[in-house]
Structures are given as structure tokens and as C-alpha cells.
Design a protein around this motif. Structure first.
Motif, mmCIF file in Angstrom:
data_model
loop_
_atom_site.group_PDB
_atom_site.id
_atom_site.type_symbol
_atom_site.label_atom_id
_atom_site.label_comp_id
_atom_site.label_asym_id
_atom_site.label_seq_id
_atom_site.Cartn_x
_atom_site.Cartn_y
_atom_site.Cartn_z
ATOM 1 N N THR A 15 -25.087 53.036 9.951
ATOM 2 C CA THR A 15 -24.700 51.644 10.220
ATOM 3 C C THR A 15 -23.212 51.448 9.931
ATOM 4 O O THR A 15 -22.595 52.258 9.238
ATOM 5 N N ILE A 16 -22.667 50.373 10.465
ATOM 6 C CA ILE A 16 -21.297 49.986 10.101
ATOM 7 C C ILE A 16 -21.443 48.834 9.110
ATOM 8 O O ILE A 16 -22.055 47.809 9.432
ATOM 9 N N LEU A 17 -20.923 49.028 7.917
ATOM 10 C CA LEU A 17 -21.078 48.024 6.858
ATOM 11 C C LEU A 17 -19.709 47.553 6.415
ATOM 12 O O LEU A 17 -18.867 48.346 5.999
ATOM 13 N N ASP A 18 -19.537 46.255 6.524
ATOM 14 C CA ASP A 18 -18.272 45.665 6.099
ATOM 15 C C ASP A 18 -18.594 44.756 4.918
ATOM 16 O O ASP A 18 -19.159 43.670 5.091
ATOM 17 N N THR A 19 -18.286 45.202 3.717
ATOM 18 C CA THR A 19 -18.707 44.471 2.519
ATOM 19 C C THR A 19 -17.564 44.427 1.509
ATOM 20 O O THR A 19 -16.789 45.388 1.412
ATOM 21 N N PRO A 20 -17.451 43.332 0.743
ATOM 22 C CA PRO A 20 -16.338 43.238 -0.218
ATOM 23 C C PRO A 20 -16.470 44.242 -1.365
ATOM 24 O O PRO A 20 -17.537 44.842 -1.550
ATOM 25 N N LEU A 21 -15.394 44.369 -2.108
ATOM 26 C CA LEU A 21 -15.378 45.266 -3.269
ATOM 27 C C LEU A 21 -15.325 44.442 -4.547
ATOM 28 O O LEU A 21 -14.867 43.300 -4.541
ATOM 29 N N HIS A 22 -15.801 45.028 -5.638
ATOM 30 C CA HIS A 22 -15.575 44.430 -6.958
ATOM 31 C C HIS A 22 -15.171 45.530 -7.928
ATOM 32 O O HIS A 22 -15.493 46.703 -7.719
ATOM 33 N N GLU A 23 -14.489 45.135 -8.987
ATOM 34 C CA GLU A 23 -13.953 46.113 -9.950
ATOM 35 C C GLU A 23 -15.000 46.515 -10.982
ATOM 36 O O GLU A 23 -15.813 45.698 -11.414
ATOM 37 N N THR A 24 -14.975 47.775 -11.378
ATOM 38 C CA THR A 24 -15.833 48.241 -12.472
ATOM 39 C C THR A 24 -14.966 49.008 -13.469
ATOM 40 O O THR A 24 -13.877 49.464 -13.117
ATOM 41 N N SER A 25 -15.471 49.164 -14.688
ATOM 42 C CA SER A 25 -14.647 49.787 -15.731
ATOM 43 C C SER A 25 -14.440 51.283 -15.490
ATOM 44 O O SER A 25 -13.355 51.799 -15.685
ATOM 45 N N GLY A 26 -15.487 51.971 -15.006
ATOM 46 C CA GLY A 26 -15.375 53.425 -14.883
ATOM 47 C C GLY A 26 -15.252 53.949 -13.466
ATOM 48 O O GLY A 26 -14.899 55.107 -13.255
ATOM 49 N N HIS A 27 -15.548 53.106 -12.497
ATOM 50 C CA HIS A 27 -15.562 53.577 -11.103
ATOM 51 C C HIS A 27 -14.540 52.868 -10.221
ATOM 52 O O HIS A 27 -14.567 53.030 -8.990
ATOM 53 N N GLY A 28 -13.689 52.054 -10.832
ATOM 54 C CA GLY A 28 -12.701 51.321 -10.044
ATOM 55 C C GLY A 28 -13.380 50.314 -9.130
ATOM 56 O O GLY A 28 -14.420 49.748 -9.485
ATOM 57 N N ALA A 29 -12.829 50.116 -7.938
ATOM 58 C CA ALA A 29 -13.389 49.146 -7.000
ATOM 59 C C ALA A 29 -14.552 49.787 -6.247
ATOM 60 O O ALA A 29 -14.399 50.860 -5.657
ATOM 61 N N VAL A 30 -15.698 49.134 -6.302
ATOM 62 C CA VAL A 30 -16.870 49.667 -5.575
ATOM 63 C C VAL A 30 -17.414 48.583 -4.653
ATOM 64 O O VAL A 30 -17.143 47.389 -4.842
ATOM 65 N N THR A 31 -18.192 48.985 -3.668
ATOM 66 C CA THR A 31 -18.714 48.007 -2.701
ATOM 67 C C THR A 31 -19.758 47.103 -3.355
ATOM 68 O O THR A 31 -20.541 47.545 -4.197
ATOM 69 N N ASP A 32 -19.786 45.858 -2.910
ATOM 70 C CA ASP A 32 -20.833 44.933 -3.376
ATOM 71 C C ASP A 32 -22.198 45.433 -2.914
ATOM 72 O O ASP A 32 -23.143 45.534 -3.677
ATOM 73 N N VAL A 33 -22.278 45.697 -1.598
ATOM 74 C CA VAL A 33 -23.578 46.031 -1.005
ATOM 75 C C VAL A 33 -23.652 47.525 -0.713
ATOM 76 O O VAL A 33 -22.690 48.131 -0.238
ATOM 77 N N VAL A 34 -24.802 48.084 -1.054
ATOM 78 C CA VAL A 34 -25.102 49.471 -0.684
ATOM 79 C C VAL A 34 -26.389 49.396 0.120
ATOM 80 O O VAL A 34 -27.350 48.736 -0.303
ATOM 81 N N SER A 35 -26.420 50.028 1.288
ATOM 82 C CA SER A 35 -27.624 49.857 2.100
ATOM 83 C C SER A 35 -27.868 51.040 3.032
ATOM 84 O O SER A 35 -26.983 51.880 3.249
ATOM 85 N N VAL A 36 -29.073 51.082 3.555
ATOM 86 C CA VAL A 36 -29.436 52.103 4.542
ATOM 87 C C VAL A 36 -30.456 51.484 5.505
ATOM 88 O O VAL A 36 -31.209 50.579 5.117
ATOM 89 N N ALA A 37 -30.470 51.973 6.749
ATOM 90 C CA ALA A 37 -31.431 51.472 7.742
ATOM 91 C C ALA A 37 -32.303 52.630 8.220
ATOM 92 O O ALA A 37 -31.808 53.724 8.484
ATOM 93 N N VAL A 38 -33.597 52.377 8.312
ATOM 94 C CA VAL A 38 -34.540 53.409 8.777
ATOM 95 C C VAL A 38 -35.338 52.841 9.951
ATOM 96 O O VAL A 38 -35.924 51.757 9.859
ATOM 97 N N TYR A 39 -35.357 53.610 11.037
ATOM 98 C CA TYR A 39 -36.002 53.158 12.272
ATOM 99 C C TYR A 39 -37.281 53.957 12.502
ATOM 100 O O TYR A 39 -37.247 55.181 12.611
ATOM 101 N N GLN A 40 -38.410 53.245 12.567
ATOM 102 C CA GLN A 40 -39.698 53.894 12.850
ATOM 103 C C GLN A 40 -40.020 53.644 14.323
ATOM 104 O O GLN A 40 -40.622 52.625 14.666
ATOM 105 N N GLU A 41 -39.585 54.594 15.133
ATOM 106 C CA GLU A 41 -39.631 54.412 16.584
ATOM 107 C C GLU A 41 -41.054 54.149 17.109
ATOM 108 O O GLU A 41 -41.274 53.218 17.882
#
Ligand code: AHR
Length: 504
Positions: free
Chosen positions: A391-417
Motif C-alpha cells: 500500500t501507499i501510506l502517507d502518515t505523520p511522524l512523532h518523536e520518540t526517545s530511542g527511535h527518533g521520528a517514527v510513523t504514527d500509523v503502521v499497517s498492512v493490507a491482506v486480500y482474500q481473493e
């Protein structure tokens, strides 16, 4: 509210999901077996002593494969102790967990239990204190039809038909100094090569998993993978990855960012496998078996105390993490990460299944209950089978103490044809703000929202128990579809399952 946009096109298939990605693990450890899956005399036990209430929950999770009997336990496992008439079996000291192993539940019992659970067995051989000869004897006992010493022994023990165990682990965490019979990479490379060669001569239909590093932070990672595969490449099919995460620092935002490390771990192991492939001019591709993964940290002090000060108990309360809501989010994030790499991760085992760092807990006298982590696993196993879509995911970032800026949303899509269903799994790991997510389903004409399920809690530390289920999935009726655009809200700190299907 923050904004995320996702575009999903069915043309961009990554890979079919191998259902074995929803595997799990039962080790002879703590109350996983004794007082977990096996408790003769319990009101819910069947005539084999298997707890039916536990089996029901295992079946609910649809676990296609269960790894057995360890884990660290396997590195001093004497399989002969665990077979034959129960009254003739002798207890043994389990040195991995400093417990007493009564051997009243063994190999044959596990094969029977797995059948009742609807799972295949993923068997591990002892390459710690034993070696090639004993691994072959065990394989002969399990898979050879008849007419040899060990196949006839199995038949004498009441199993006329072979067990047909297809998936075998060549030891466990052999790079770890805590492992009995711990090896350096040259030693493990050679013993795994010779054992794999012999096992495949005996039964060419089996698949073998070579031990990778015990976790990404091991000092010998990733040289271990390169050196050991250099030896055994031609004989093995998978390399293992193990990883557990914890929130010892009580930094929840950074805890939720740990799935990015898992992503990096997978990338590196894939690169090493392909480097060795190129070096050997091989046509064969090694796949990944992420055969231990979970959150594990809550019970470490108890574990230290029991193994140090109260050893040699049968079924002690070891590794009984009580999971909270944020742990469920991390498990959801780890599931999404595994699915995103379905092209190379073919097997994964949530470690473990019952009582020991587990989604299912038992009460000694009473019932069973579902931990918070039960739910993301349940959803992924139920709706995550099919083809993973890039997928193409356009999501904002937020800061964390150990990982720097990380994405707000993490996702995956699964298609059961075949079912004409599409499922999107998404975690909003922003702890402060809800997320409006619009999803462009341009190639899924006529699809509608079947349901949106969410796991949310105001309290990141909320836990379930036998008496109260504070964390359980609910339906979110607010999800909307306008043409081919779906509009949903991912609440702050939430696990979400958005299911689409073809309308009538
Ligand atoms: O799953 C618990 C333990 O974690 C396993 O025995 C071992 O393989 C790992 O270190």
C-alpha cells in the motif's frame, strides 16, 4: 485530529501469506504443559488429560503449527525419556529451567494433543548436549513407517502410523551462552550441516530450520547467520529469528517503536541469506522462520527467584507475564511487521501459547482466560490469510526517545481473493492524538465496509484476568464509505481491523 491517507490497489501483490506465520510454541517450561494443556483430574480434562477449555481457546486462534518441546529445554532433551508406557518413564532434572520434568507427558502425547488442536507439529532436535545420531534416531521414531529399531519402537508404543512430522528445528539458540551445549558459529555450522544432511537422507520430504541469532542484539549477529549458512546452506530451508520486547524503561512511545527494529532485523537476515546465496551461486532461496516472538519482561524477577531459590518443582509459575493493553499493541505491530514480509517470512511462532508468556492462561482449579495479546493474534489469524498488498501510506511522524521520528500509523493490507474480502490491520501508535484515515480502494469496485473492529483503552496498563476482561475488541460503527473512499478514525493508541467485502 491528525490525517493519514492510504491507497490500496490489488495489482500490487507482495506475496501470499503462508498460514504458518500464525504458528505458536509449547515448551516444557513452567505451566505450559503441566497445569496448562495437560492436567489430568481437572474437571475440564478429557480421557487423555488434555484440558478441553484450553483446547477450545487454542482452536479459536487457528494455530496451524506448534513448535515443541523447546526452546532452551530442547538442548538437554532426551526424547527416549518421554515415550513408552507412562509408568515406566523416569523423571529428569530440566537444567534449562531448573525444574523437575516428570515425563508423564511426552512426544506421543503432544502429537495427539496437536491433532486435537488442529495443528501440525514443528519438532526441535537436541544439538546442545546431543547430536546427529540422536536427531536421526528421533526422526526414525517419528517418520519411518516400520521395520527398523526406532520405527518399531514407536509401533510398540501404540502408534502404528508414522507421525509424518514435516518441520524440524536444528537445535535452539545455539549462539547463546545460556544454552546447554552452546556452540560457536563454526561448531554449529558443522554440526547443523552434518545433522541436516543425515536427516534429509532419511526423509527427504522434511524441511529444516537452521538456528539464527537468539536476538538482534547478539554480539555475533549477523556474522553468525553468514558463517552458519555458509556451512549448511544446501541442506536447510529456513533460518530462525527470535525477538522479545519489553517496556522496562516505562517509555510507552518508544516501546511501540520497537516494531521498527523488528523490521530492520528481518531486512538484515534476508540480506545475509541472499549474500550467501550469491556467494554460493545457488539457485535456492532460504526463507525466514521467526519462531519465537512476543513481549516478555513482566515476569523476569519471579523467574530469577524461582530458578535460583526454589528449583526442581513440577510446573512452577515461570514466565507468567500478565499482559497489559500496550503489550497488545506491540503484539499487533509485530504481527503487521511479519505480514509485511510475507514474501520471506514463511513461519512464525508466537512464544508461547499457554501460561508461559502466553495469550491463554489457566487457573489451577478454575477456568481459562484470554490475555490482552490474544486479540490481535486472533484477528490476524482469522483475517490475515491471503495475499499481502503493497500500500501507499502517507502518515505523520512523532518523536520518540530511542527511535527518533517514527510513523504514527503502521499497517498492512491482506486480500482474500476467493472470498472477495480485503482486510486492513492498522495500529495508531500516536499516544496523544486520534487519526483520521482515508483509504482509497480504487481497484476494489463494489466493496463495502463489512466491519471495523478496534482494541482501545484509556489505560495503557489495563490487564485482563480470570475475573475481568478490561481489554476486549469492540465494533466501531462510525466507519464510512463514500464511493471507493473509506473514512475511518484510528483512536490514539489503538489496534484496528477494517474489513471490506463485495456488496450484494
Ligand atoms: O520462550 C522462552 C525462551 O526464550 C525459550 O526457551 C528460548 O528459546 C528463548 O530464549
Amino acid at each position: 485530529m491528525r490525517e493519514t491517507k492510504m491507497t490500496i490497489d490489488k495489482a500490487y501483490k507482495v506475496s501470499q501469506v503462508d498460514p504458518r506465520i500464525f504458528g505458536s510454541f509449547i515448551e516444557h517450561l513452567g505451566r505450559a504443559v503441566y497445569g496448562g494443556i495437560y492436567q489430568p483430574g481437572h474437571p475440564c480434562a478429557d480421557r487423555d488429560g488434555f484440558r478441553q477449555d484450553v483446547l477450545e481457546l487454542v482452536r479459536e486462534l487457528h494455530v496451524p503449527v506448534v513448535r515443541y518441546p523447546g526452546g532452551n529445554y530442547v538442548s538437554n532433551f532426551f526424547w527416549e525419556d518421554s515415550v513408552g508406557p507412562v509408568h515406566e518413564r523416569r523423571p529428569r532434572l530440566d537444567l534449562a529451567w531448573r525444574s523437575l520434568e516428570p515425563n508423564t507427558f511426552g512426544l506421543g502425547e503432544f502429537v495427539k494433543w496437536a491433532e486435537k488442536a488442529g495443528s501440525d507439529v514443528m519438532m526441535a532436535v537436541n544439538l546442545g548436549t546431543r547430536g546427529t545420531k540422536d536427531a536421526c534416531n528421533l526422526l526414525e521414531y517419528c517418520n519411518h513407517p516400520s521395520g527398523t529399531r526406532y520405527s518399531d519402537l514407536r509401533r510398540k508404543h501404540g502408534a502404528e502410523e508414522p507421525y509424518h512430522i514435516k518441520l524440524w528445528c536444528l537445535g535452539n539458540e545455539m549462539d547463546g551462552e545460556w544454552q546447554l551445549g552452546h556452540k560457536n558459529m563454526q561448531e554449529y555450522g558443522r554440526i547443523s550441516e552434518e545433522t541436516a544432511k543425515a536427516m534429509k537422507l532419511m526423509d527427504p520430504s522434511i524441511e529444516l530450520v537452521s538456528c539464527g541469532s537468539s536476538f538482534m542484539g547478539m554480539p555475533t549477529f549477523p556474522q553468525w547467520e553468514a558463517a552458519t549458512l555458509d556451512c549448511n546452506y544446501d541442506y536447510v530451508d529456513y533460518i530462525s529469528l527470535h525477538q522479545y520486547y519489553g517496556n522496562e524503561a516505562q517509555d510507552s512511545a518508544d516501546f511501540l517503536a520497537l516494531s521498527d527494529d523488528m523490521e530492520e532485523f528481518i531486512h538484515t537476515v534476508v540480506s545475509v541469506c541472499d549474500f550467501v546465496k550469491a556467494k554460493k551461486r545457488s539457485k535456492k532461496r532460504i526463507h525466514l522462520s521467526f519462531d519465537e516472538w512476543n513481549v516478555w519482561y513482566h515476569s523476569k524477577d519471579e523467574e530469577m527467584d524461582i530458578t535460583k531459590n526454589h528449583p526442581w518443582q513440577v510446573g512452577p509459575r515461570l514466565l507468567e507475564d500478565h499482559y497489559n493493553f500496550e503489550d497488545a499493541l506491540v503484539v499487533g505491530l509485530m504481527l503487521i511487521t511479519l505480514l509485511k514480509h510475507a514474501d520471506r517470512v514463511k513461519i512464525a511462532c508466537l512464544a508461547q501459547l499457554v501460561n508461559v508468556i502466553a495469550p491463554i492462561m489457566t487457573d489451577a482449579e478454575g477456568g481459562v482466560w484470554r490475555q490482552t495479546i490474544f486479540y490481535p493474534f486472533l484477528h490476524a489469524s482469522a483475517y490475515g490469510r491471503g495475499a499481502v498488498i503493497e500500500t501507499i501510506l502517507d502518515t505523520p511522524l512523532h518523536e520518540t526517545s530511542g527511535h527518533g521520528a517514527v510513523t504514527d500509523v503502521v499497517s498492512v493490507a491482506v486480500y482474500q481473493e476467493e472470498k472477495e474480502e480485503l482486510t486492513v490491520f492498522a495500529v495508531n501508535r500516536n499516544l496523544e492524538e486520534d487519526q483520521h484515515m482515508s483509504m482509497d480502494l480504487r481497484s476494489f469496485e463494489g466493496y463495502e465496509i463489512l466491519e471495523k473492529i478496534e482494541l482501545v483503552s484509556e489505560d495503557l496498563k489495563a490487564e485482563n484476568s480470570l475475573y475481568e476482561e478490561k481489554v476486549a475488541p469492540v465494533r466501531d460503527a462510525a466507519a464510512r464509505m463514500d464511493g471507493q473512499i473509506a473514512e475511518v478514525v484510528l483512536k490514539k493508541a489503538s489496534w484496528n481491523v477494517i474489513r471490506f467485502g463485495k456488496g450484494k
